[in-house]
Design an enzyme around this catalytic site. Structure first.
Site, PDB file in Angstrom:
ATOM      1  N   CYS A  75      21.683  71.965 -61.877  1.00 33.75           N
ATOM      2  CA  CYS A  75      22.616  72.977 -61.672  1.00 33.75           C
ATOM      3  C   CYS A  75      22.267  74.368 -61.709  1.00 33.75           C
ATOM      4  CB  CYS A  75      23.799  72.798 -62.593  1.00 33.75           C
ATOM      5  SG  CYS A  75      23.403  72.884 -64.329  1.00 33.75           S
TER       6      CYS A  75
ATOM      7  N   SER B 167      19.875  71.091 -67.310  1.00 36.54           N
ATOM      8  CA  SER B 167      20.140  69.764 -67.093  1.00 36.54           C
ATOM      9  C   SER B 167      19.127  68.692 -67.613  1.00 36.54           C
ATOM     10  CB  SER B 167      20.896  68.973 -65.892  1.00 36.54           C
ATOM     11  OG  SER B 167      21.552  68.060 -66.235  1.00 36.54           O
TER      12      SER B 167
ATOM     13  N   HIS C 177      10.128  57.583 -64.757  1.00 41.89           N
ATOM     14  CA  HIS C 177      10.111  56.103 -65.292  1.00 41.89           C
ATOM     15  C   HIS C 177       8.908  55.416 -64.545  1.00 41.89           C
ATOM     16  CE1 HIS C 177      13.812  56.494 -67.400  1.00 41.89           C
ATOM     17  NE2 HIS C 177      14.459  57.034 -66.072  1.00 41.89           N
TER      18      HIS C 177
END
Length: 138
Positions: free
Chosen positions: A100, A80, A85
């Site tokens: 996952c 994924s 940030h």
């Protein structure tokens, strides 16, 4: 299409992971004076190493450096994605890992918290996905 060659190498992995739990790990923490987050190359290397240590596979990376020195870094994973940030003016960092399959999300977070020398890290884990019975009503 960018990343298609890399992604195709993990097609079987993705098929196997289709039925595994999907988890979102979200970290909010304070940067410290020794947090190595102003050097995007070092930040990318630390993030990639954390993913690898946790059994993950980095397919692509992308980043943006803003005029105030804030960085947004995204790693596309076979499992994924990971996004980081920073807000240097607030000494704040937010990290999200959507995972996952076999990747150990807790290990990714632990590696990043230690490697980035973060303070006051708060980790939230959220289960994602629909129940097996089908789409939920909105």
């Amino acid at each position: 299409m960018p990343g298609m060659d890399a992604a195709s190498r993990y097609a079987e992995l993705r098929r196997q992971e289709a039925l595994t739990p999907k988890l979102l790990y979200a970290v909010d923490a304070r940067l410290t004076p020794s947090s190595p987050v102003t050097d995007v190359a070092r930040l990318t290397a630390l993030a990639s190493a954390a993913v690898t240590a946790a059994n993950g596979h980095v397919l692509e990376t992308s980043h943006v450096i803003f005029p105030n020195g804030a960085i947004t870094l995204v790693l596309i994973l076979a499992e994924s994605h990971l996004s980081i940030h920073t807000w240097p003016e607030e000494n704040l960092i937010a990290i999200d890992l959507f995972s996952c399959g076999a990747i150990d999300g807790e290990r990714v977070m632990a590696e990043l918290i230690a490697g980035l020398r973060l303070d006051g890290a708060s980790v939230t884990t959220v289960e994602r996905g629909l129940p097996p019975s089908g789409p939920a009503a909105i």
